[in-house]
Design an enzyme around this catalytic site. Sequence first.
Site, short mmCIF file in Angstrom:
data_model
loop_
_atom_site.label_atom_id
_atom_site.label_comp_id
_atom_site.label_asym_id
_atom_site.label_seq_id
_atom_site.Cartn_x
_atom_site.Cartn_y
_atom_site.Cartn_z
N GLU A 1 36.00 41.66 45.83
CA GLU A 1 36.67 40.81 44.87
C GLU A 1 35.95 40.88 43.53
OE1 GLU A 1 38.44 37.07 47.01
OE2 GLU A 1 36.73 36.55 45.81
N LEU A 2 34.64 40.75 43.62
CA LEU A 2 33.81 40.74 42.44
C LEU A 2 33.95 42.06 41.69
CD1 LEU A 2 31.60 39.40 40.80
CD2 LEU A 2 29.92 40.32 42.36
#
Length: 486
Positions: free
Chosen positions: A400-401
């Site tokens: 996600e990051l």
Amino acid sequence: MHHREIPLTLLILMFISTSEEICISRHHITAVEGEPFYLKCCPSSSEHKNKTTTIKWYKNESHGPTELRSGGSPRIILHDYVLEFWPVEMDDSGSYSCRMGNDTQAWKLNVIRRSKNSCFTEKQVISKVVEVKKTLQVPCENNYFQNLANRTSLYKDCEKIDFNFNLNLKKIAEFKDGGYYTCVFFLHHAGKLFNVTKTFNITIIGDHSSIIPALLGPKLTQVKVELGKDTQLNCSALLNEKDVVYWNTWRENGSDPNVHEEEGTRIRTPDGKWLASKTLRIENVNEKNLNFLYNCTVASKGGTDTKSFILLRKEDMADIPGHVFTRGMIVAALISVSIVCLVIMGVIYRVDLALFYRHFTGRDETLTAVVDEIHSLIEKSRRLIIVLSKSYMSNEVRYELESGLHEALVERKIKIILIEFTPVGDFTFLPQSLKLLKSHRVLKWKAEKSLSYNSRFWKNLRYLMPAKTVKPCGDESEVLPVLSQA
Ligand SMILES: *[C@@H]1O[C@H](CO)[C@@H](O)[C@H](O)[C@H]1NC(C)=O
Ligand SMILES: *[C@@H]1O[C@H](CO)[C@@H](O)[C@H](O)[C@H]1NC(C)=O
Ligand SMILES: *[C@@H]1O[C@H](CO)[C@@H](O)[C@H](O)[C@H]1NC(C)=O
Ligand SMILES: *[C@@H]1O[C@H](CO)[C@@H](O)[C@H](O)[C@H]1NC(C)=O
Ligand SMILES: *[C@@H]1O[C@H](CO)[C@@H](O)[C@H](O)[C@H]1NC(C)=O
Ligand SMILES: *[C@@H]1O[C@H](CO)[C@@H](O)[C@H](O)[C@H]1NC(C)=O
Ligand SMILES: *[C@@H]1O[C@H](CO)[C@@H](O)[C@H](O)[C@H]1NC(C)=O
Ligand SMILES: *[C@@H]1O[C@H](CO)[C@@H](O)[C@H](O)[C@H]1NC(C)=O
Ligand SMILES: *[C@@H]1O[C@H](CO)[C@@H](O)[C@H](O)[C@H]1NC(C)=O
């Protein structure tokens, strides 16, 4: 006594065998100008025993033989049995002799011009014929200069090829392998670079085994024609080199004047056989050309094979009966209508269908890989809030990051807000780009101090978030979606 004699005998035998390999016994010799070249006389066995025999070299000039001496020319070097030219030149053509005691050996040397626009000289090629699928070997050897060569290269049709098989190219012959192979030995002598070439003219031939020739296509071919139009009949056969293909168009009253046999074509197949084609051109087709067998024959030593073509009037061809056609059309129309109906129903009742599906399978038809979901969420976002916390770290979070960072930094769609719940220094895996983030986009969580909704932390955070149009109250989860998650 015997012990001493054996090594001596061996030594003599070895000397004879090596010297015979490279001495030149042919009388007529051709050399290419500009290349190092040598003559070596073949010592007669009686001379070997006489260590004191001196060897003298002569060149036969117009006024008689002249003895060649070392130092006479820097290009010409004599040592014992060998006369070397560095390199040989056009003027060196002539008769040479080597005298050993009472024995004399003579040669006629012909020096030819080097080809100016080729890497080899055509008159100096060794022809080799290799059967396809047999072993093709290019022996890059020069039994005298090879040992002196610093480098050897192989060229095919004057283009350098890589080969690493101990100076021997060895492979299964294919037709495309035919051509001129030139081995070039590069030698250094007296500070100059010389090269000696050896060229093979390699021809690949088909194997001698013959096949039973076969015509391609069915035994009888029906051709639909319209009267008055031209048509072509194509006859192809797989055959041996010497086999022939021909058309037979004769009838009792002679051949039709509008029928012509065309010039055939032949191409070689990769396995050395031939594919031959011959067409029969029929101009302005008339009644007489119909219902007659035009025969194409392939003939070989082993026998013949024939196939026939028959011209049929287009209207004569069996038509689909009327009632079958009508019935077929009705069935086709019905099937199309049902498909259209099904599609329309599917669109109208898609919600019911989806619920029905979920009820029976217990699965969500929209569910795909977690990664897709993350991606679509990120795409819809305007801000990426990263909360650095040690207890919340998994592969998904990392993905996600990283993909969020990609959107933000590469595609510049989202702005990043970094909340340091745990100081940055405690993380090892953090992407470099995070550390370069502008300081006003980094918010530090200060335990007690940041708790209050009126604290600097929350004000800064609201400031960094996009402005939201104020909605009527009662929809709290809409107003503070991020806060409720944090
Ligand atoms: C070999 O030497 C000749 C000059 O003697 C030169 O013209 C030729 O280019 C050389 N060949 C190669 C492959 O270097
Ligand atoms: C060896 O050669 C020398 C000089 O050429 C000659 O005098 C002598 O007879 C030779 N001996 C034999 C065994 O041939
Ligand atoms: C040398 O040349 C002469 C005349 O030109 C000829 O008679 C003789 O046979 C030649 N000798 C050799 C070894 O070629
Ligand atoms: C060389 O020839 C001479 C006479 O022609 C002869 O006496 C002599 O033995 C020969 N020498 C050799 C080594 O054959
Ligand atoms: C090489 O071989 C082919 C086929 O045998 C021949 O036609 C051609 O003349 C040869 N080339 C040379 C330079 O000898
Ligand atoms: C070429 O090879 C010879 C012996 O094989 C060696 O003496 C010489 O130094 C080499 N020259 C170069 C330039 O490599
Ligand atoms: C005839 O048929 C052969 C094999 O199918 C094909 O290679 C060739 O091009 C055809 N010739 C003509 C004139 O159509
Ligand atoms: C051959 O020619 C004769 C007279 O010209 C004719 O009567 C006969 O029908 C012809 N035969 C065929 C098969 O065309
Ligand atoms: C063509 O072949 C068929 C059968 O092989 C034969 O009956 C016919 O006479 C042949 N036609 C010609 C023109 O040779």
